[in-house]
Design an enzyme around this catalytic site. Structure first.
Site, short mmCIF file in Angstrom:
data_model
loop_
_atom_site.label_atom_id
_atom_site.label_comp_id
_atom_site.label_asym_id
_atom_site.label_seq_id
_atom_site.Cartn_x
_atom_site.Cartn_y
_atom_site.Cartn_z
CB CYS A 1 -0.92 0.60 1.04
SG CYS A 1 -2.11 1.84 1.80
CB CYS B 1 -0.67 2.42 3.75
SG CYS B 1 -2.02 1.79 3.18
CG ASP B 2 3.26 0.82 3.83
OD1 ASP B 2 2.65 1.11 5.77
OD2 ASP B 2 2.78 -0.45 3.86
#
Length: 226
Positions: A131, A134-135
């Site tokens: 992701c 996300c990261d």
């Protein structure tokens, strides 16, 4: 008998359980593995509104504890069959148990499409991510690689190009399945490099990812980036 059976104890399933209980109904959550879903393997979550930073494990545990404190029941067993029995729905599990409810909510989540190469599981959360939004912030100013040629790969590469020093887009073919507009926008970025007709064959680094090994389809030669 519960009012609602929820299949899946990830964030969606546990959130559903919380709202069912707060509505004055009873919730039974069936989970094949462990509560939390994919997010439980995320070292840090920094994009959830109202929470500056939290580990995926702590986030999932908080959801679980909230649902249970409200009265939701969590059973670790895999749901295998749903049948309608007169006015009720009947769920049969792998363990042979049968549960009945007035309604069933499916919150089974999704699975990441993995490369299927050695050390992938070991390095997940240590440089291997599924992701970008996300990261991606964890790799600000660093080189990264995106594997794939669909819209998700192109969108992730574009997102990462705004933070990372260099983005390698690795794709097994010359052509892309993604939208032409997204591809052209990505080609216009100075810090994006396309590695075509190639496949990721190895993950380098210990204990964190430091590079990937890529093999070209035409020449069969291997090449590594760090």
């Amino acid at each position: 008998m519960a009012d609602v059976i929820i299949i899946g104890a990830g964030p969606a399933g546990l959130s559903a359980a919380i709202y069912v209980q707060r509505a004055g109904k009873s919730a039974l959550v069936l989970e094949a593995m462990t509560y939390g879903g994919q997010i439980i393997n995320t070292p840090e979550v920094e994009n959830y509104p109202g929470i500056q930073k939290i580990s995926g494990f702590d986030f999932a545990t908080a959801l679980y504890e909230q649902a249970v404190s409200l009265g939701a029941e969590l059973v670790f067993d895999r749901a295998e069959k749903i049948e309608k029995k007169e006015e009720l729905l009947q769920v049969t599990t792998a363990g042979g148990s049968v549960y009945e409810a007035k309604a069933v909510i499916l919150a089974t989540g999704a699975k990441n499409r993995k490369l299927g190469i050695e050390r992938e599981q070991e390095l997940t959360g240590r440089g291997v991510s599924y992701c970008a939004t996300c990261d991606g912030a964890f790799y600000k100013g660093k080189p990264v690689a995106v594997n794939g040629g669909g819209n998700t790969a192109l969108e992730d590469a574009m997102f990462l190009s705004n933070y990372c020093s260099r983005v390698y887009v690795i794709h097994r073919r010359e052509g892309f399945r993604g939208e032409p507009q997204a591809l052209e926008a990505l080609r216009a970025k100075d810090n994006v490099e396309f590695v075509l007709n190639a496949t990721v064959t190895g993950l380098l680094g210990e204990p964190k990812l430091t590079g990937v090994e890529v093999r070209g389809h035409r020449s069969g030669a291997g090449e590594s980036w760090v």
